[in-house]
Design an enzyme around this catalytic site. Structure first.
Site, PDB file in Angstrom:
ATOM      1  N   PHE A   1       0.854  -1.188   0.000  1.00 38.53           N
ATOM      2  CA  PHE A   1       0.000   0.000   0.000  1.00 38.53           C
ATOM      3  C   PHE A   1       0.888   1.237   0.000  1.00 38.53           C
ATOM      4  O   PHE A   1       1.758   1.385   0.862  1.00 38.53           O
ATOM      5  CB  PHE A   1      -0.909   0.011   1.239  1.00 38.53           C
TER       6      PHE A   1
ATOM      7  N   ASP B   1       9.402   2.825   1.061  1.00 34.96           N
ATOM      8  CA  ASP B   1       8.266   3.551   1.630  1.00 34.96           C
ATOM      9  C   ASP B   1       8.240   3.267   3.129  1.00 34.96           C
ATOM     10  O   ASP B   1       7.793   2.220   3.574  1.00 34.96           O
ATOM     11  CB  ASP B   1       6.974   3.072   0.945  1.00 34.96           C
TER      12      ASP B   1
ATOM     13  N   LYS C   1       3.024   9.888   8.387  1.00 35.08           N
ATOM     14  CA  LYS C   1       2.452   9.320   9.621  1.00 35.08           C
ATOM     15  C   LYS C   1       3.122   9.843  10.908  1.00 35.08           C
ATOM     16  O   LYS C   1       2.868  10.961  11.317  1.00 35.08           O
ATOM     17  CB  LYS C   1       2.477   7.799   9.542  1.00 35.08           C
TER      18      LYS C   1
HETATM   19  C1  LIG Z   1       3.303   2.346   3.708  1.00 28.13           C
HETATM   20  C2  LIG Z   1       2.325   3.437   3.421  1.00 28.13           C
HETATM   21  N1  LIG Z   1       2.562   4.268   2.401  1.00 28.13           N
HETATM   22  C3  LIG Z   1       1.723   5.273   2.105  1.00 28.13           C
HETATM   23  C4  LIG Z   1       0.574   5.483   2.833  1.00 28.13           C
HETATM   24  C5  LIG Z   1      -0.347   6.599   2.482  1.00 28.13           C
HETATM   25  O1  LIG Z   1      -0.236   7.608   3.436  1.00 28.13           O
HETATM   26  P1  LIG Z   1      -1.369   8.730   3.551  1.00 28.13           P
HETATM   27  O2  LIG Z   1      -2.608   8.049   4.009  1.00 28.13           O
HETATM   28  O3  LIG Z   1      -0.805   9.690   4.533  1.00 28.13           O
HETATM   29  O4  LIG Z   1      -1.523   9.317   2.193  1.00 28.13           O
HETATM   30  C6  LIG Z   1       0.287   4.638   3.906  1.00 28.13           C
HETATM   31  C7  LIG Z   1      -0.947   4.821   4.689  1.00 28.13           C
HETATM   32  O5  LIG Z   1      -1.411   3.967   5.381  1.00 28.13           O
HETATM   33  C8  LIG Z   1       1.188   3.587   4.206  1.00 28.13           C
HETATM   34  O6  LIG Z   1       0.958   2.737   5.213  1.00 28.13           O
END
Ligand SMILES: Cc1ncc(COP(=O)(O)O)c(C=O)c1O
Length: 404
Positions: free
Chosen positions: A141, A226, A255
């Protein structure tokens, strides 16, 4: 308004009705209305207390209302609020410097407002290599904006919005041979989560990140990690890549970084930090001084209070505690630090989360066969023990439902 007044002036039913008529239906209607929080605890509209093992989806690193964040935010807002990137301001510079110090490598930072935006920036950075293709992992994700969604390896989230941004191929997560076979001379970057967060804290096989680093380094391909969910102490080190002993080319963060304020970052290490030129990318709020001040307070507090060691310790206590229950529904606990997934023998996480909520504990059920625990990094040993003592009855609630 006093705390008591704010609690009594809202009701769950009233808020749910107003939510349903005023907000778009993309989330459905949440089952609980929260009115205040302190540390790892939150209270609902009826004054009931919950232990918060979700922390705003792995966001409130220091819990609710931490004095360091409050002080940093109010001081910064009083001094200088938003200015945009048309002007220099110290907080984003100081934060970029501190992040690079923690990454322990030369590079450059771009600030934005969320995890999806951090990945959008990394996607555009990858395209600056002149190669068109990107490889990402199935089940990963990376966010919901169109570029981040193209990277996200979960088809149900993508289908309603097709066609996707072209050029992204997905390979099975954890499979180095598949990754090796997919990388070719058109590949700009490989995007990976060090641990699959939204998929329920899925840890790859040992050596996966190191293998991915080797494959990408050998072929001049960017390795983008990520760390939106795994970063900022969540796994017991500043970044999960440090636990794997690799250095990526690009790191994305959000986050926990802002301790509850919206901020994301895309860090380019070495040459990857030089790929953008003036005019290539931007966002009005990126590097907002108030959010950067909050992030600096988060980083300072994690260091000052020894929270990396604390996360490792409390995480181990939870893993041992859950596994030693010997409950038939629990296969094992996956993840690291305070990003944990209780792997279930049956797809009943929603039932367990509902029972836990009724009992005063917030846990996450993003996938059916895992209960995800992503508490504030400040969760105490006593609070972890409180959860462990209550957990068997919630697991029982899930197990009863699976019996004929
Ligand atoms: C690994 C990862 N990347 C990207 C995101 C997306 O972040 P945002 O919800 O702040 O756009 C998330 C959100 O859960 C995530 O867990």
């Amino acid at each position: 308004m006093s705390e008591l007044a704010s609690e009594t002036s809202v009701s769950m039913t009233g808020l749910a009705q107003r939510w349903q008529s005023a907000l778009m239906n993309n989330y459905g209607t949440p089952p609980l209305a929260l009115v205040r929080g302190s540390g790892a605890e939150v209270w609902d509209a009826d004054g009931r207390r919950y232990l918060d093992l979700v922390s705003g989806i792995a966001v409130n690193a220091l819990g609710h209302g931490h004095p360091a964040v409050l002080e940093a935010v109010t001081t910064q807002l009083r001094t200088l609020g938003h200015v945009s990137n048309l002007y220099l301001a110290e907080p984003p510079i100081a934060l970029a410097e501190r992040l690079l110090e923690l990454v322990d490598a030369p590079g450059r930072v771009l600030f934005c407002n969320s995890g999806a935006e951090a990945n959008e920036a990394a996607f555009k950075l990858a395209r600056r290599t002149g190669r068109p293709h990107i490889i990402a992992a199935e089940n990963a994700f990376h966010g919901r904006t169109m570029g981040a969604l193209a990277l996200t390896g979960q088809q149900p989230k993508r289908t309603p919005f097709e066609p996707m941004t072209p050029g992204v191929t997905h390979v099975p997560y954890g499979d180095l041979a598949a990754l090796d076979a997919a990388v070719d001379t058109d590949t700009a970057a490989v995007f990976l989560e060090p641990i699959l967060g939204e998929a329920g804290a899925v840890t790859p096989p040992p050596g996966y990140l190191a293998g991915a680093r080797e494959i990408t380094a050998d072929r001049g391909v960017l390795l983008v990690l990520d760390e939106v969910q795994t970063g900022i102490g969540r796994t017991g080190s500043w970044f999960a890549f440090q636990r794997a002993g690799v250095l990526p080319d690009v790191i994305t963060l959000a986050k926990g970084l802002g301790g509850g304020l919206p901020i994301g970052a895309c860090i380019g290490i070495g040459a990857a930090g030089e790929l953008f030129e003036p005019g290539h990318h931007g966002t009005t709020f990126g590097g907002n001084p108030v959010c950067c001040a909050a992030a600096l307070a988060v980083l300072r507090t994690i260091a000052d209070e020894g929270l990396l060691e604390h996360v490792t310790q409390v995480g181990k206590e939870i893993v041992t505690g859950v596994e030693s229950l010997g409950h038939p529904l629990v296969l094992r606990v996956d993840g690291a630090g305070l990003l944990l997934g209780i792997e279930l023998a049956e797809p009943v996480s929603t039932l367990i989360a509902a029972a836990a909520r009724d009992g005063g504990f917030l846990v996450n059920n993003a996938v059916p066969d895992r209960v995800r625990l992503i508490p504030p990094l400040v969760l105490s040993t006593a609070q972890a023990a409180e959860f462990l003592a209550a957990l068997p009855s919630y697991l029982d609630a899930g197990q009863v439902a699976t019996q004929p």
